[in-house]
Design a protein around this motif. Structure first.
Motif, PDB file in Angstrom:
ATOM      1  N   ASP A 199       1.040  -1.034  -0.208  1.00 37.81           N
ATOM      2  CA  ASP A 199      -0.148  -0.216   0.460  1.00 37.81           C
ATOM      3  C   ASP A 199       0.596   1.438   0.213  1.00 37.81           C
ATOM      4  OD1 ASP A 199      -2.297   2.215   0.040  1.00 37.81           O
ATOM      5  OD2 ASP A 199      -2.596   1.563   2.464  1.00 37.81           O
ATOM      6  N   PRO A 200       0.980   2.020  -1.429  1.00 40.45           N
ATOM      7  CA  PRO A 200       1.816   3.366  -1.126  1.00 40.45           C
ATOM      8  C   PRO A 200       1.812   4.074   0.331  1.00 40.45           C
ATOM      9  CG  PRO A 200       0.385   2.696  -3.033  1.00 40.45           C
ATOM     10  CD  PRO A 200      -0.462   1.826  -2.209  1.00 40.45           C
ATOM     11  N   ALA A 201       0.191   4.281   0.449  1.00 44.42           N
ATOM     12  CA  ALA A 201       0.090   5.310   1.518  1.00 44.42           C
ATOM     13  C   ALA A 201       1.360   4.437   3.037  1.00 44.42           C
ATOM     14  CB  ALA A 201      -1.226   5.328   2.134  1.00 44.42           C
ATOM     15  N   ILE A 202       1.233   3.537   3.283  1.00 41.92           N
ATOM     16  CA  ILE A 202       2.210   2.849   4.024  1.00 41.92           C
ATOM     17  C   ILE A 202       3.203   3.381   4.290  1.00 41.92           C
ATOM     18  CG2 ILE A 202       3.711   1.212   5.551  1.00 41.92           C
ATOM     19  CD1 ILE A 202       0.514  -0.890   4.949  1.00 41.92           C
ATOM     20  N   GLY A 203       4.048   4.090   2.871  1.00 49.36           N
ATOM     21  CA  GLY A 203       5.154   4.463   2.317  1.00 49.36           C
ATOM     22  C   GLY A 203       5.143   5.741   2.112  1.00 49.36           C
ATOM     23  N   GLU A 204       4.048   6.288   1.828  1.00 47.43           N
ATOM     24  CA  GLU A 204       3.798   7.874   2.653  1.00 47.43           C
ATOM     25  C   GLU A 204       3.868   8.116   4.128  1.00 47.43           C
ATOM     26  OE1 GLU A 204       0.532   8.936   0.043  1.00 47.43           O
ATOM     27  OE2 GLU A 204       1.044   8.055  -1.829  1.00 47.43           O
ATOM     28  N   ALA A 205       3.047   7.397   4.676  1.00 44.37           N
ATOM     29  CA  ALA A 205       3.167   7.699   6.686  1.00 44.37           C
ATOM     30  C   ALA A 205       5.138   7.071   6.781  1.00 44.37           C
ATOM     31  CB  ALA A 205       2.407   6.716   6.911  1.00 44.37           C
ATOM     32  N   GLY A 206       5.552   7.274   5.840  1.00 46.62           N
ATOM     33  CA  GLY A 206       7.053   7.194   6.533  1.00 46.62           C
ATOM     34  C   GLY A 206       7.635   5.014   6.516  1.00 46.62           C
ATOM     35  N   ASP A 207       6.645   4.434   6.772  1.00 48.37           N
ATOM     36  CA  ASP A 207       6.396   3.141   7.132  1.00 48.37           C
ATOM     37  C   ASP A 207       7.086   1.894   5.737  1.00 48.37           C
ATOM     38  OD1 ASP A 207       7.450   0.916   8.688  1.00 48.37           O
ATOM     39  OD2 ASP A 207       5.355   1.024   9.691  1.00 48.37           O
ATOM     40  N   ILE A 208       7.304   0.931   5.772  1.00 47.40           N
ATOM     41  CA  ILE A 208       7.338  -0.268   4.533  1.00 47.40           C
ATOM     42  C   ILE A 208       6.386  -1.186   5.155  1.00 47.40           C
ATOM     43  CG2 ILE A 208       9.956   0.200   4.321  1.00 47.40           C
ATOM     44  CD1 ILE A 208      10.145  -2.374   6.267  1.00 47.40           C
TER      45      ILE A 208
END
Lengths: 332, 348
Positions: A199-208
């Protein structure tokens, strides 16, 4: 039998689960439960004293042991307060995300001379405990490899991710503990690869949301952990220990063991949905072990140092990923 | 059986364990091929005669110079592979070469150039690509059955450690053993390996460590398509040859478990027992060894390009080199880009 009187702080999902399990234990009296959001009638109707204020639990002279099941940022403080009040403490993981904060708490615990158990429930899962037993009994000889697969059925919401401390401290922390538990050895060094594939949103939240972590152990063995925040087929929890005389492996567990055979194919049930289902039994056994260690005046099977080590490994993994290099795990 | 069909005439160079197996497969299972000659420094005459191979020699040139021979199977010791490829190409023979083609890019690139220059086919013995189970997994990954690929895991453990003199000339575990797994990762993912981290250890036999090699490894890989993969290796699995494969993606997970000689399950007082996996690669990949030579002979006969070329050997060796470097320097190592863009050739 002389019952041990227990109080619970935090009546969220895990607090309720523990409370239910305590109620079923014949040698425990669950006296009170504290949570600013609890519904009093739900508890009083079951003979438990509800309170909105945790101090009511900490200051209760009858209560011998406290379960800290409140939100993570309160774990260290509540553990310390309970310890100073002379209560034995069962604390959910992690004690804190900052290792120095964990060390402070462990100091308080040591000075108070109380027993502290940390909620690494998976150690008490009968399947994983059997894997560990095979290692202890020498059935597979010396440990060479430890492999852990841990995949969640679905990712948490991005707002949860932002406050979780990151996947290594929130999710993989269990697997770090599992590697230490199964191998009976400390982790010396980690190398973590991470990716955002779910989920790209997880990446945007700074996580993996996807990771592979290689670990070098003090006894010379190697370990690897595979994580994903989303396995569409359910909670994927498998592990293997391989050694000089063989290997032992734990497979996923399903709600029921059936095979449906039709012209379309042969179908078995997916794994149990998530941790509450898969590790149901472990939550009972870990509390039994906690209570037994109080009753028999023994060290709890999962201590504060175990809680600290997993945080230190998690921080090393996060640093490894950030700097793309192996990172040594800090000494406790 | 033979005589009525126009068979492809094949020669074999190197009749050690693998050479003998390939030769027997050609003789017994591949009707389109006729093994005319075999050369090997310590040739087992009785064995070759028993198979009805007319020309038997300890001299490779007997095979290389035979104008009737169209294709050569190179199964000599690893160090001779690239030189033999050059000689066979110069003689205009199509070539099937066991892995490894070489332990470094140079000899492999020379072998590729030699085969290309001579216009002959060059297939490399990555037999796992022809295993029905591995092939099925690769096909379903390609068909999107697991969705977007997020990870692969390959378990490759030998039943028992090789003798030390083999270890010494093997090129090291990454080049001799994990080389198959690097190729399998490329085959299953249909992607390229971009970065590797290799952790190695000597846990099986200290003698292997004294010989400068390792016997246990975990290799993690980042692929060009974003997937994160894990290979684990051991030189000694006491329960047999452990060969397992998994592909995990956005739509599910597919697993190829070990095969076993029979599927009998025994429910006894001590537990539920099944057969161990096959104990040797010859048994586990029996069908794959036949299928890869069948495919080779077919490509030669139909003048189609082989499906596993020396380019694949080159890619696998690059991964092995990166793994070795990663282990030696204890850091993740990126693989060199396959081909740097030509000067001024890119359009902007």
């Amino acid at each position: 039998m002389n019952k041990i009187t227990v109080g619970v702080v935090g009546a969220g999902r895990i607090g309720k689960l523990h409370a239910d399990n305590l109620l079923a234990m014949p040698d425990v009296r669950l006296k009170s439960i504290a949570d600013p959001y609890l519904i009093p009638d739900e508890w009083s109707s079951r003979g438990i004293v509800p309170t909105l204020d945790p101090s009511d639990v900490f200051n209760d002279g009858e209560i011998e042991a406290v379960l800290v099941c409140s939100p993570t940022p309160t774990h260290a403080e509540f553990t310390e307060i309970a310890a100073r009040a002379g209560k034995h403490v069962f604390c959910e993981k992690p004690i804190a995300l900052d290792p120095d904060r964990v060390r402070e708490t462990l100091d308080v615990v040591e000075k108070a001379g109380i027993k502290l158990q940390v909620g690494f429930n998976r150690r008490f899962d009968p399947t994983f405990a059997r894997v560990r037993q095979a290692v202890v009994d020498g059935e597979i000889g010396d440990v060479h490899l430890v492999k852990v697969i841990a995949r969640d059925p679905s990712p948490p919401p991005p707002e949860y991710v932002a406050d979780s401390g990151g996947m290594f401290l929130d999710m993989t922390i269990h697997d770090f503990d599992m590697v230490r538990f199964l191998s009976g050895s400390e982790v010396e060094e980690v190398q973590a690869f991470g990716a955002v594939l779910v989920d790209p949103a997880i990446g945007e939240a700074g996580d993996i949301d996807t990771a592979v972590v290689t670990l070098k152990l003090a006894n010379g063995a190697l370990a690897v952990i595979e994580n994903s925040r989303k396995a569409v087929f359910g909670y994927d929890q498998r592990l293997e220990v391989f050694g000089s005389e063989g290997g032992v492996e734990a497979y996923n567990e399903s709600p029921c063991q059936v095979r449906l055979r039709t012209a379309d194919g042969i179908r078995a049930e997916n794994p149990l949905f998530f941790f509450l289902e898969r590790y149901q039994r472990s939550f009972v056994v870990e509390l039994e072990a906690f209570v037994a260690s109080i009753r028999e005046d023994r060290e709890p099977p999962v201590g504060g140092c175990d809680g600290l080590m997993s945080v230190l490994i998690g921080l090393a993994a996060a640093q490894s990923m950030a700097e793309n290099r192996p990172v040594k795990v800090e000494a406790p | 059986m033979d005589g009525h069909m126009n068979q492809t005439t094949v020669g074999v160079i190197g009749a050690g364990r693998i050479g003998k197996m390939h030769t027997e497969n050609l003789v017994h299972h591949i009707r389109e091929a006729e093994v005319k000659a075999v050369a090997s420094p310590h040739l087992d005459e009785g064995w070759a005669k028993g198979l009805g191979i007319p020309v038997r020699s300890t001299d490779n040139s007997v095979v290389l110079d035979d104008t009737e021979i169209e294709a050569i199977v190179i199964t000599a010791s690893s160090g001779q592979h690239s030189e033999l490829i050059r000689q066979a190409a110069a003689a205009g023979k199509h070539i099937f070469c066991e892995k490894p083609v070489g332990f470094d890019e140079g000899p492999i690139e020379e072998a590729i150039a030699a085969a290309k220059g001579a216009g002959v086919q060059l297939q490399v013995g990555f037999n796992r690509r022809f295993d029905p189970d591995v092939r099925s997994l690769a096909e379903s990954v390609r068909d999107g059955e697991v969705g977007e690929l997020h990870g692969l895991r390959v378990i490759n453990r030998d039943p028992s450690a090789p003798p030390i003199d083999f270890v010494l000339r093997s090129g090291g575990m990454f080049f001799d053993f994990a080389i198959h797994d690097f190729d399998t990762i490329r085959f299953l993912s249909n992607s390229e390996i971009e970065e590797v981290f290799a952790a190695g250890a000597v846990l099986v036999d200290p003698e292997i460590g004294n010989a400068g090699d390792i016997d246990t490894a975990i290799i993690t890989l980042r692929l060009a398509n974003g997937a994160l993969c894990v290979i684990d290796n051991s030189r000694q699995a006491r329960y047999g040859y452990d060969q397992r494969f998994e592909a995990f993606g956005s739509k599910g997970n597919q697993v190829v478990d070990n095969t076993r000689p029979t599927i009998k399950e025994s429910f006894l007082e001590g537990g539920v027992y099944t057969d161990l996996p096959p104990n040797t690669f010859v048994e586990r990949y029996r069908d794959a060894f036949i299928a890869e030579l069948e495919a080779f002979v077919k490509c030669v006969r139909e003048k189609r390009p082989v499906s596993v070329s020396a380019d694949d050997a080159l890619a696998a060796v690059k991964a092995a080199k990166a793994a070795k470097k990663s282990m030696d320097e204890n850091r993740p190592v990126k693989l060199d880009a396959a081909a740097p863009p030509a000067e001024g050739g890119s359009s902007r």
